[in-house]
Design an enzyme around this catalytic site. Structure first.
Site, PDB file in Angstrom:
ATOM      1  N   GLU A 115       0.793  -1.256  -0.023  1.00 34.04           N
ATOM      2  CA  GLU A 115      -0.026  -0.173  -0.057  1.00 34.04           C
ATOM      3  C   GLU A 115       0.716   1.410  -0.061  1.00 34.04           C
ATOM      4  O   GLU A 115       1.770   1.292   0.674  1.00 34.04           O
ATOM      5  CB  GLU A 115      -1.139  -0.291   1.224  1.00 34.04           C
ATOM      6  CG  GLU A 115      -2.355  -1.019   1.067  1.00 34.04           C
ATOM      7  CD  GLU A 115      -3.059  -1.028   2.359  1.00 34.04           C
ATOM      8  OE1 GLU A 115      -4.178  -1.359   1.777  1.00 34.04           O
ATOM      9  OE2 GLU A 115      -2.811  -0.794   3.427  1.00 34.04           O
ATOM     10  N   CYS A 128       3.902   8.498   1.036  1.00 38.75           N
ATOM     11  CA  CYS A 128       4.144   7.458   2.214  1.00 38.75           C
ATOM     12  C   CYS A 128       4.493   6.078   1.541  1.00 38.75           C
ATOM     13  O   CYS A 128       3.519   5.735   0.886  1.00 38.75           O
ATOM     14  CB  CYS A 128       3.244   7.254   3.395  1.00 38.75           C
ATOM     15  SG  CYS A 128       3.859   6.210   4.505  1.00 38.75           S
ATOM     16  N   CYS A 135       5.912  -7.086   7.076  1.00 34.46           N
ATOM     17  CA  CYS A 135       7.229  -6.729   8.010  1.00 34.46           C
ATOM     18  C   CYS A 135       7.623  -7.553   9.109  1.00 34.46           C
ATOM     19  O   CYS A 135       6.913  -8.386   9.409  1.00 34.46           O
ATOM     20  CB  CYS A 135       6.657  -5.347   8.758  1.00 34.46           C
ATOM     21  SG  CYS A 135       7.751  -4.424   9.704  1.00 34.46           S
ATOM     22  N   CYS A 139       5.744  -4.880  15.544  1.00 38.53           N
ATOM     23  CA  CYS A 139       5.441  -3.766  16.733  1.00 38.53           C
ATOM     24  C   CYS A 139       4.077  -4.180  17.084  1.00 38.53           C
ATOM     25  O   CYS A 139       3.094  -4.227  16.070  1.00 38.53           O
ATOM     26  CB  CYS A 139       5.741  -2.546  16.216  1.00 38.53           C
ATOM     27  SG  CYS A 139       7.456  -2.355  15.585  1.00 38.53           S
ATOM     28  N   CYS A 142       1.070  -1.712  15.591  1.00 37.81           N
ATOM     29  CA  CYS A 142       1.193  -1.480  14.257  1.00 37.81           C
ATOM     30  C   CYS A 142       0.456  -2.684  13.550  1.00 37.81           C
ATOM     31  O   CYS A 142       0.584  -3.765  13.567  1.00 37.81           O
ATOM     32  CB  CYS A 142       2.321  -1.190  13.766  1.00 37.81           C
ATOM     33  SG  CYS A 142       2.712  -1.090  11.980  1.00 37.81           S
ATOM     34  N   CYS A 368      -1.361   6.494  10.109  1.00 42.49           N
ATOM     35  CA  CYS A 368       0.039   5.887  10.530  1.00 42.49           C
ATOM     36  C   CYS A 368      -0.434   4.423  11.303  1.00 42.49           C
ATOM     37  O   CYS A 368      -1.115   4.308  11.884  1.00 42.49           O
ATOM     38  CB  CYS A 368       0.549   6.729  11.392  1.00 42.49           C
ATOM     39  SG  CYS A 368       2.367   6.080  11.938  1.00 42.49           S
TER      40      CYS A 368
END
Length: 392
Positions: A115, A128, A135, A139, A142, A368
């Site tokens: 994305e 962004c 990933c 985290c 997230c 975010c």
């Protein structure tokens, strides 16, 4: 601290299968493109000049068709078309938020998806971009971190996101004409899917293209790389890229940061801050941005604010306070507005800028920490996430 402290459950990536047939020029360094042209039969004495010509067509004018490169001979254009292609990620879907934020789902080689988000603001437009499919860092606050890492993006797939956005914004200048219009896409942040410093070489090469004065022409001060704290690569970033640096900090004690940002188990707060103290001097950056997501009852106390100020003392810095952007299954809640204001006031009075980031694109899951490719989700329940991070 032990070097093998666990920072992720899944660090194996799917090897990228190099496609057969014509080679994609997008993402090649100038040296690599020159070598490819020579291998195709271009005389060595001409190769550097040809690279400069092709480079401008691709990155300054946004041209994808060799036939349109009118300062090259027809015979040479035909040779290029036989040996090479100019390809960028394919747009699968596009969403536009009520606040003007755009989010694209784009498909890359192998059918994987990432994305990309564009955030328009007065006087600037920030793109962004992603550096990995999924990933590796997990985290716990997230959404992207709940998707397993699939593979690193190539340099072409990274800079291709910038080119795709310029296509959609209709922002390529007309060949041969100067434009004085302000750029719609004026800034890049490597804050999308993935940890950029776990894909250093590809990120570096892509950003060199973005900064090239004969290409996309973005100043290094308009590019910000966000890392969770891959300490050995931060010094390389200063020396080899020289862009602005943002650090996903999010906690003021190792105990809390270990849960929020598990990479802290490998490189703790003290080790991270040691390398950050030298970064602005080496890269000639003005200051480092510390990103701090505001989580209710987790990291948002007055004591946390005072500790944060003490920790970063001596580092030219600003603190971006990020109201937590909730997502399905998230084990946290956003701090109240009053709590965020109180935290911000403590930091501000200590002499640091402490802007509160305005959430953008929440209605399309573009804010975010919310990015996650739609077809590769491995959803986890709130209970599973909490158990893995020691929150229950």
């Amino acid at each position: 601290m032990s070097a093998d402290a666990p920072i992720t459950q899944d660090v194996m990536t799917i090897p990228r299968k190099v496609p057969e047939g014509p080679v994609n020029l997008v993402g090649m360094t100038r040296d690599a493109m020159r070598a490819a042209l020579i291998a195709m039969g271009t005389p060595e004495k001409q190769a550097k000049m040809r690279v400069g010509q092709i480079w401008q067509w691709i990155y300054q004018w946004g041209v994808r068709d060799f036939d349109a490169m009118t300062n090259l001979s027809k015979a040479f254009r035909a040779e290029l078309a036989d040996a090479f292609v100019i390809e960028i990620p394919e747009v699968v879907s596009k969403q536009v938020s009520t606040d003007g934020t755009r989010k694209w789902l784009v498909r890359i080689a192998g059918g994987h998806e990432v994305e990309v988000v564009y955030i328009p603001e007065e006087g600037r437009g920030t793109l962004c971009i992603s550096s990995q499919v999924g990933c590796t860092l997990t985290c716990s606050f997230c959404h992207t971190g709940t998707q397993k890492l699939v593979r690193n993006l190539t340099a072409g797939e990274i800079v291709g996101q910038v080119m795709m956005a310029r296509d959609d914004l209709d922002e390529w200048p007309e060949h041969g004409k100067r434009t004085e219009d302000a750029r719609l896409l004026s800034n890049i942040v490597l804050m999308g899917m993935g940890e950029p410093l776990y894909n250093f070489e590809n990120v570096r090469d892509a950003m060199k293209i973005a900064m090239d004065p004969e290409g996309i022409q973005l100043s290094r001060r308009r590019i910000t790389l966000s890392t969770s704290g891959v300490v050995p690569e931060i010094a390389r970033t200063a020396e080899e890229i020289g862009c602005q640096l943002a650090v996903s900090f999010h906690a003021t004690t190792d105990e809390v940061r270990n849960k929020l940002v598990p990479i802290n188990k490998r490189w703790n707060i003290a080790e991270l801050l040691d390398v950050l103290r030298t970064y602005p001097k080496v890269s000639n950056s003005e200051r480092i941005t510390f990103e701090y997501v505001m989580l209710d009852g987790v990291n948002d106390s007055d004591e946390d604010a005072h500790r944060l100020v003490d920790l970063i003392k001596g580092i030219p810095a600003k603190i971006n306070l990020i109201p937590f952007n909730e997502w399905p299954g998230a084990p946290y809640k956003r701090s109240s507005n009053n709590r965020i204001r109180a935290f911000s006031e403590i930091v501000y009075k200590a002499g640091y800028a402490s802007p509160v980031r305005k959430p953008r694109g929440e209605d399309i899951m573009a804010a975010c920490g919310q990015l996650k490719s739609a077809t590769e989700r491995a959803r986890k329940s709130r209970r599973e996430i909490a158990a893995e991070t020691g929150l229950n």
